[in-house]
Design a protein around this motif. Structure first.
Motif, PDB file in Angstrom:
ATOM      1  N   ASP A   1    -106.973  91.736  15.826  1.00 45.37           N
ATOM      2  CA  ASP A   1    -107.276  91.277  17.178  1.00 45.37           C
ATOM      3  C   ASP A   1    -108.624  90.563  17.196  1.00 45.37           C
ATOM      4  O   ASP A   1    -108.792  89.517  17.833  1.00 45.37           O
ATOM      5  CB  ASP A   1    -107.281  92.468  18.134  1.00 45.37           C
ATOM      6  N   VAL A   2    -109.601  91.114  16.481  1.00 48.01           N
ATOM      7  CA  VAL A   2    -110.913  90.477  16.362  1.00 48.01           C
ATOM      8  C   VAL A   2    -110.786  89.125  15.662  1.00 48.01           C
ATOM      9  O   VAL A   2    -111.382  88.126  16.075  1.00 48.01           O
ATOM     10  CB  VAL A   2    -111.895  91.389  15.589  1.00 48.01           C
ATOM     11  N   ARG A   3    -109.997  89.100  14.582  1.00 49.67           N
ATOM     12  CA  ARG A   3    -109.805  87.855  13.837  1.00 49.67           C
ATOM     13  C   ARG A   3    -109.238  86.754  14.741  1.00 49.67           C
ATOM     14  O   ARG A   3    -109.698  85.617  14.731  1.00 49.67           O
ATOM     15  CB  ARG A   3    -108.843  88.112  12.672  1.00 49.67           C
ATOM     16  N   LYS A   4    -108.221  87.111  15.523  1.00 51.51           N
ATOM     17  CA  LYS A   4    -107.592  86.134  16.409  1.00 51.51           C
ATOM     18  C   LYS A   4    -108.582  85.607  17.442  1.00 51.51           C
ATOM     19  O   LYS A   4    -108.669  84.393  17.670  1.00 51.51           O
ATOM     20  CB  LYS A   4    -106.389  86.759  17.116  1.00 51.51           C
ATOM     21  N   LYS A   5    -109.344  86.491  18.059  1.00 51.15           N
ATOM     22  CA  LYS A   5    -110.286  86.069  19.098  1.00 51.15           C
ATOM     23  C   LYS A   5    -111.408  85.226  18.513  1.00 51.15           C
ATOM     24  O   LYS A   5    -111.916  84.308  19.171  1.00 51.15           O
ATOM     25  CB  LYS A   5    -110.844  87.287  19.827  1.00 51.15           C
TER      26      LYS A   5
ATOM     27  N   LEU B   1    -103.144 107.466  18.574  1.00 50.39           N
ATOM     28  CA  LEU B   1    -104.427 107.163  17.953  1.00 50.39           C
ATOM     29  C   LEU B   1    -104.847 105.768  18.388  1.00 50.39           C
ATOM     30  O   LEU B   1    -104.022 104.860  18.493  1.00 50.39           O
ATOM     31  CB  LEU B   1    -104.329 107.202  16.423  1.00 50.39           C
ATOM     32  N   GLY B   2    -106.141 105.612  18.630  1.00 49.98           N
ATOM     33  CA  GLY B   2    -106.651 104.299  19.010  1.00 49.98           C
ATOM     34  C   GLY B   2    -107.749 103.864  18.064  1.00 49.98           C
ATOM     35  O   GLY B   2    -108.374 104.687  17.390  1.00 49.98           O
ATOM     36  N   ALA B   3    -107.967 102.572  17.982  1.00 47.39           N
ATOM     37  CA  ALA B   3    -109.042 102.017  17.169  1.00 47.39           C
ATOM     38  C   ALA B   3    -109.662 100.849  17.918  1.00 47.39           C
ATOM     39  O   ALA B   3    -108.965 100.113  18.629  1.00 47.39           O
ATOM     40  CB  ALA B   3    -108.525 101.563  15.810  1.00 47.39           C
ATOM     41  N   SER B   4    -110.959 100.690  17.763  1.00 46.93           N
ATOM     42  CA  SER B   4    -111.645  99.539  18.351  1.00 46.93           C
ATOM     43  C   SER B   4    -112.486  98.885  17.270  1.00 46.93           C
ATOM     44  O   SER B   4    -113.070  99.561  16.430  1.00 46.93           O
ATOM     45  CB  SER B   4    -112.536  99.979  19.527  1.00 46.93           C
ATOM     46  N   ALA B   5    -112.517  97.576  17.282  1.00 46.12           N
ATOM     47  CA  ALA B   5    -113.303  96.803  16.308  1.00 46.12           C
ATOM     48  C   ALA B   5    -114.192  95.831  17.070  1.00 46.12           C
ATOM     49  O   ALA B   5    -113.778  95.259  18.091  1.00 46.12           O
ATOM     50  CB  ALA B   5    -112.391  96.058  15.352  1.00 46.12           C
ATOM     51  N   THR B   6    -115.410  95.655  16.586  1.00 44.88           N
ATOM     52  CA  THR B   6    -116.375  94.765  17.238  1.00 44.88           C
ATOM     53  C   THR B   6    -117.141  93.976  16.182  1.00 44.88           C
ATOM     54  O   THR B   6    -117.459  94.508  15.119  1.00 44.88           O
ATOM     55  CB  THR B   6    -117.378  95.562  18.097  1.00 44.88           C
ATOM     56  N   GLY B   7    -117.413  92.751  16.468  1.00 43.49           N
ATOM     57  CA  GLY B   7    -118.209  91.929  15.568  1.00 43.49           C
ATOM     58  C   GLY B   7    -118.768  90.727  16.308  1.00 43.49           C
ATOM     59  O   GLY B   7    -118.459  90.523  17.492  1.00 43.49           O
ATOM     60  N   THR B   8    -119.573  89.939  15.631  1.00 45.67           N
ATOM     61  CA  THR B   8    -120.135  88.723  16.206  1.00 45.67           C
ATOM     62  C   THR B   8    -119.516  87.509  15.533  1.00 45.67           C
ATOM     63  O   THR B   8    -119.588  87.369  14.309  1.00 45.67           O
ATOM     64  CB  THR B   8    -121.662  88.678  16.044  1.00 45.67           C
ATOM     65  N   ALA B   9    -118.891  86.661  16.320  1.00 45.62           N
ATOM     66  CA  ALA B   9    -118.278  85.450  15.791  1.00 45.62           C
ATOM     67  C   ALA B   9    -119.346  84.370  15.614  1.00 45.62           C
ATOM     68  O   ALA B   9    -120.174  84.148  16.511  1.00 45.62           O
ATOM     69  CB  ALA B   9    -117.178  84.959  16.728  1.00 45.62           C
TER      70      ALA B   9
END
Length: 219
Positions: free
Chosen positions: A179-183, A207-215
């Motif tokens: 999802d992060v990759r797509k955004k 189960l849930g997961a969240s990923a965060t990064g800076t594009a």
């Protein structure tokens, strides 16, 4: 007299139950199946009652854009609903442009998903950061199921690792990262730095997961 649903074109017999897409318009019958679908008469009625509140107006615009594109709505229905919702040609053009832009973003995602750089660090080896595109976040959820929960409980009792639950957690993380990759690609980025992923338990065997990064864009 038999008629056809102005949305799907289904033939309505003489004794078929049908409502009107627009009150007072006997020439716009709508079948039960279409009347129950989100975005049809309900969106327009809500728009009238709320004096064209933005939410309902946007619903109507989205509906018209899709239906005008595939030609499945009777022209009389389109005209009547456009008048009620106050939709202009500019609105339709804007919606069509956004739809085209989304198609282009999806194409770029398919072509560039494997070349996008993702790292937990804050720099890309051998490359300089040209600009920051913003923070991107992604989420993923998976169901664990009764079997996985039972195996996990047995593993806890035995003091061992539950491979089944671990695979579920990894799958949730993969979904969040994708999802992060797509955004990031949608944001026209070349890389995602500072990537972090968290996994957490949800109710009802989930189960849930969240990923965060800076594009970022690279030189």
């Amino acid at each position: 007299m038999a008629a056809n649903c102005c949305i799907c074109g289904k033939k309505l017999g003489a004794f078929s139950h049908a409502t009107q897409l627009v009150d007072g318009r006997d020439d716009l019958p709508i079948c039960d199946a279409c009347s129950e679908k989100k975005g049809y008469a309900q969106a327009v009625e809500a728009a009238k009652k709320s004096k064209l509140a933005a939410k309902y107006r946007n619903d109507a615009i989205e509906f018209f854009s899709a239906k005008l594109a595939d030609g499945t709505v009777d022209a009389a229905a389109v005209e009547a609903l456009e008048q009620i919702a106050g939709i202009t040609q500019e609105d339709k053009d804007r919606a069509a442009a956004e739809a085209a832009a989304q198609v282009e973003r999806d194409r770029r995602y398919r072509e560039e998903r494997l070349s996008l750089i993702m790292t937990t660090g804050y720099e890309v080896s051998g490359r300089e950061i040209e600009s920051y595109c913003g923070v991107v976040t992604g989420t993923g959820t998976v169901g664990t199921g009764l079997v996985a929960d039972t195996l996990s409980s047995l593993s806890d009792l035995a003091g061992t690792t539950s491979d089944t639950m671990s695979s579920k957690a990894n799958y949730a993380k993969d979904i969040a990262i994708e999802d992060v990759r797509k955004k990031a690609i949608y944001a026209d980025a070349d890389a995602v730095i500072g990537l972090s992923v968290d996994v957490f338990a949800l109710a009802s065997n989930m189960l849930g997961a969240s990923a965060t990064g800076t594009a970022v864009k690279l030189k």
